[in-house]
Design a protein around this motif. Structure first.
Motif, PDB file in Angstrom:
ATOM      1  N   ILE A 172       0.863  -1.181   0.000  1.00 19.81           N
ATOM      2  CA  ILE A 172       0.000   0.000   0.000  1.00 19.81           C
ATOM      3  C   ILE A 172       0.896   1.226   0.000  1.00 19.81           C
ATOM      4  O   ILE A 172       1.828   1.323   0.805  1.00 19.81           O
ATOM      5  N   ILE A 173       0.625   2.147  -0.915  1.00 18.87           N
ATOM      6  CA  ILE A 173       1.385   3.389  -1.026  1.00 18.87           C
ATOM      7  C   ILE A 173       0.401   4.546  -0.980  1.00 18.87           C
ATOM      8  O   ILE A 173      -0.575   4.576  -1.729  1.00 18.87           O
ATOM      9  N   VAL A 174       0.655   5.495  -0.086  1.00 19.69           N
ATOM     10  CA  VAL A 174      -0.175   6.692   0.036  1.00 19.69           C
ATOM     11  C   VAL A 174       0.712   7.883  -0.289  1.00 19.69           C
ATOM     12  O   VAL A 174       1.791   8.031   0.286  1.00 19.69           O
ATOM     13  N   PHE A 175       0.273   8.709  -1.234  1.00 19.38           N
ATOM     14  CA  PHE A 175       1.068   9.871  -1.631  1.00 19.38           C
ATOM     15  C   PHE A 175       0.146  10.983  -2.096  1.00 19.38           C
ATOM     16  O   PHE A 175      -1.049  10.760  -2.317  1.00 19.38           O
ATOM     17  N   GLY A 176       0.701  12.167  -2.236  1.00 22.32           N
ATOM     18  CA  GLY A 176      -0.115  13.294  -2.662  1.00 22.32           C
ATOM     19  C   GLY A 176       0.733  14.450  -3.129  1.00 22.32           C
ATOM     20  O   GLY A 176       1.954  14.454  -2.991  1.00 22.32           O
ATOM     21  N   ASN A 177       0.059  15.441  -3.652  1.00 17.82           N
ATOM     22  CA  ASN A 177       0.714  16.631  -4.188  1.00 17.82           C
ATOM     23  C   ASN A 177       0.738  17.715  -3.114  1.00 17.82           C
ATOM     24  O   ASN A 177       0.114  18.759  -3.257  1.00 17.82           O
ATOM     25  N   THR A 178       1.451  17.426  -2.028  1.00 18.27           N
ATOM     26  CA  THR A 178       1.489  18.352  -0.907  1.00 18.27           C
ATOM     27  C   THR A 178       2.842  18.279  -0.212  1.00 18.27           C
ATOM     28  O   THR A 178       3.484  17.230  -0.207  1.00 18.27           O
ATOM     29  N   ALA A 179       3.239  19.377   0.375  1.00 19.15           N
ATOM     30  CA  ALA A 179       4.465  19.415   1.181  1.00 19.15           C
ATOM     31  C   ALA A 179       4.164  19.109   2.638  1.00 19.15           C
ATOM     32  O   ALA A 179       5.065  19.068   3.466  1.00 19.15           O
ATOM     33  N   GLU A 180       2.901  18.884   2.966  1.00 15.64           N
ATOM     34  CA  GLU A 180       2.501  18.581   4.335  1.00 15.64           C
ATOM     35  C   GLU A 180       2.414  17.074   4.521  1.00 15.64           C
ATOM     36  O   GLU A 180       1.762  16.385   3.748  1.00 15.64           O
ATOM     37  N   GLU A 181       3.054  16.580   5.562  1.00 17.52           N
ATOM     38  CA  GLU A 181       3.025  15.143   5.785  1.00 17.52           C
ATOM     39  C   GLU A 181       1.841  14.694   6.639  1.00 17.52           C
ATOM     40  O   GLU A 181       1.399  13.554   6.541  1.00 17.52           O
ATOM     41  N   ALA A 182       1.277  15.563   7.471  1.00 15.47           N
ATOM     42  CA  ALA A 182       0.175  15.179   8.369  1.00 15.47           C
ATOM     43  C   ALA A 182      -1.048  14.647   7.618  1.00 15.47           C
ATOM     44  O   ALA A 182      -1.601  13.612   8.009  1.00 15.47           O
ATOM     45  N   PRO A 183      -1.511  15.303   6.535  1.00 17.38           N
ATOM     46  CA  PRO A 183      -2.682  14.754   5.837  1.00 17.38           C
ATOM     47  C   PRO A 183      -2.412  13.382   5.219  1.00 17.38           C
ATOM     48  O   PRO A 183      -3.297  12.528   5.193  1.00 17.38           O
ATOM     49  N   LEU A 184      -1.177  13.162   4.752  1.00 21.05           N
ATOM     50  CA  LEU A 184      -0.835  11.853   4.192  1.00 21.05           C
ATOM     51  C   LEU A 184      -0.877  10.782   5.274  1.00 21.05           C
ATOM     52  O   LEU A 184      -1.378   9.673   5.045  1.00 21.05           O
ATOM     53  N   ARG A 185      -0.368  11.126   6.423  1.00 21.00           N
ATOM     54  CA  ARG A 185      -0.388  10.173   7.542  1.00 21.00           C
ATOM     55  C   ARG A 185      -1.829   9.858   7.929  1.00 21.00           C
ATOM     56  O   ARG A 185      -2.179   8.699   8.171  1.00 21.00           O
ATOM     57  N   GLN A 186      -2.699  10.863   7.967  1.00 24.45           N
ATOM     58  CA  GLN A 186      -4.113  10.647   8.295  1.00 24.45           C
ATOM     59  C   GLN A 186      -4.757   9.682   7.292  1.00 24.45           C
ATOM     60  O   GLN A 186      -5.501   8.789   7.666  1.00 24.45           O
ATOM     61  N   LEU A 187      -4.471   9.908   6.018  1.00 21.53           N
ATOM     62  CA  LEU A 187      -5.042   9.053   4.979  1.00 21.53           C
ATOM     63  C   LEU A 187      -4.484   7.636   5.081  1.00 21.53           C
ATOM     64  O   LEU A 187      -5.218   6.657   4.930  1.00 21.53           O
ATOM     65  N   ALA A 188      -3.182   7.527   5.356  1.00 27.73           N
ATOM     66  CA  ALA A 188      -2.563   6.210   5.518  1.00 27.73           C
ATOM     67  C   ALA A 188      -3.213   5.458   6.683  1.00 27.73           C
ATOM     68  O   ALA A 188      -3.530   4.269   6.576  1.00 27.73           O
ATOM     69  N   GLU A 189      -3.400   6.125   7.793  1.00 29.05           N
ATOM     70  CA  GLU A 189      -4.029   5.506   8.951  1.00 29.05           C
ATOM     71  C   GLU A 189      -5.479   5.129   8.661  1.00 29.05           C
ATOM     72  O   GLU A 189      -5.972   4.108   9.147  1.00 29.05           O
ATOM     73  N   ALA A 190      -6.155   5.914   7.848  1.00 31.15           N
ATOM     74  CA  ALA A 190      -7.572   5.654   7.531  1.00 31.15           C
ATOM     75  C   ALA A 190      -7.770   4.388   6.713  1.00 31.15           C
ATOM     76  O   ALA A 190      -8.883   3.854   6.659  1.00 31.15           O
ATOM     77  N   THR A 191      -6.699   3.865   6.090  1.00 27.57           N
ATOM     78  CA  THR A 191      -6.843   2.624   5.335  1.00 27.57           C
ATOM     79  C   THR A 191      -7.195   1.453   6.244  1.00 27.57           C
ATOM     80  O   THR A 191      -7.837   0.503   5.829  1.00 27.57           O
ATOM     81  N   GLY A 192      -6.747   1.538   7.507  1.00 26.78           N
ATOM     82  CA  GLY A 192      -6.992   0.442   8.434  1.00 26.78           C
ATOM     83  C   GLY A 192      -6.063  -0.736   8.216  1.00 26.78           C
ATOM     84  O   GLY A 192      -6.105  -1.717   8.950  1.00 26.78           O
ATOM     85  N   TYR A 193      -5.191  -0.657   7.224  1.00 30.92           N
ATOM     86  CA  TYR A 193      -4.258  -1.743   6.915  1.00 30.92           C
ATOM     87  C   TYR A 193      -2.872  -1.403   7.404  1.00 30.92           C
ATOM     88  O   TYR A 193      -2.506  -0.268   7.534  1.00 30.92           O
TER      89      TYR A 193
END
Length: 193
Positions: A172-193
């Motif tokens: 599983i890879i979570v990435f985005g077009n942002t310089a902020e790491e907090a939203p990516l971490r939130q999305l990664a955690e939301a996967t539940g995996y």
């Protein structure tokens, strides 16, 4: 009259034969055929379910989920020599600032192939001149790696982050077009995996 009964009987036999109702094989469990590894792969719909989050963190909106070609994915992640890639799905999200985020889920044959995929991808990055490109993190009961890259945006060098981890035979890879790491971490955690 006999011809029409015979014709109806022929059609009925053909319909039964084509429907698979006249097969002495044991029915497969959960739609898989244990003798055929090709049909043991999770379907595109099932893997799409992993990249499509049921519960989104505040501020995120679901956009779409699309299947991705396995060869293109292997190329994108510099894992051309890794065997066993079965299915790939990408969940697409955006936040209130219209920033795009992605969750790529790659199904592989087994855990070893999943680990090899991550190793190959990490090996494709050159070392940073300062600091560490890879940071081990933990969430949802497993470890993940945060990857830091730098791009030039608006004449400035800015970071881009991604999270990568395996869960059994999935990467599983979570990435985005942002310089902020907090939203990516939130999305990664939301996967539940």
């Amino acid at each position: 009259m006999k011809k029409s009964i015979a014709l109806i009987s022929v059609f009925a036999v053909l319909m039964i034969a084509f429907s698979g109702c006249v097969d002495n094989n044991t029915p497969a469990v959960n739609g898989t055929d244990s003798d055929n590894p090709e049909t043991n792969a999770i379907s595109d719909e099932d893997i799409a379910g992993i990249s499509t989050l049921e519960t989104l963190p505040a501020g995120f909106e679901y956009v779409d989920t699309i299947p991705l070609p396995t060869d293109e994915t292997k190329s994108d992640y510099k894992a051309e020599n890794v065997s066993g890639v079965l299915n790939v799905s990408e969940g697409i999200y955006k936040d209130s600032n219209e920033t795009n985020y992605y969750i790529d889920v790659i199904e592989l044959e087994n855990e070893e192939s999943a680990n090899n995929f991550i190793t190959a991808y990490k090996a494709s990055f050159p070392p940073l001149s300062e600091g560490s490109r890879f940071t081990d993190e933990s969430f949802n009961g497993h470890s993940a790696v945060k990857i830091t890259e730098y791009i030039t945006s608006g004449g400035e060098t800015v970071p881009r982050y991604s999270y990568i981890w395996s869960n059994e035979n999935y990467v599983i890879i979570v990435f985005g077009n942002t310089a902020e790491e907090a939203p990516l971490r939130q999305l990664a955690e939301a996967t539940g995996y």
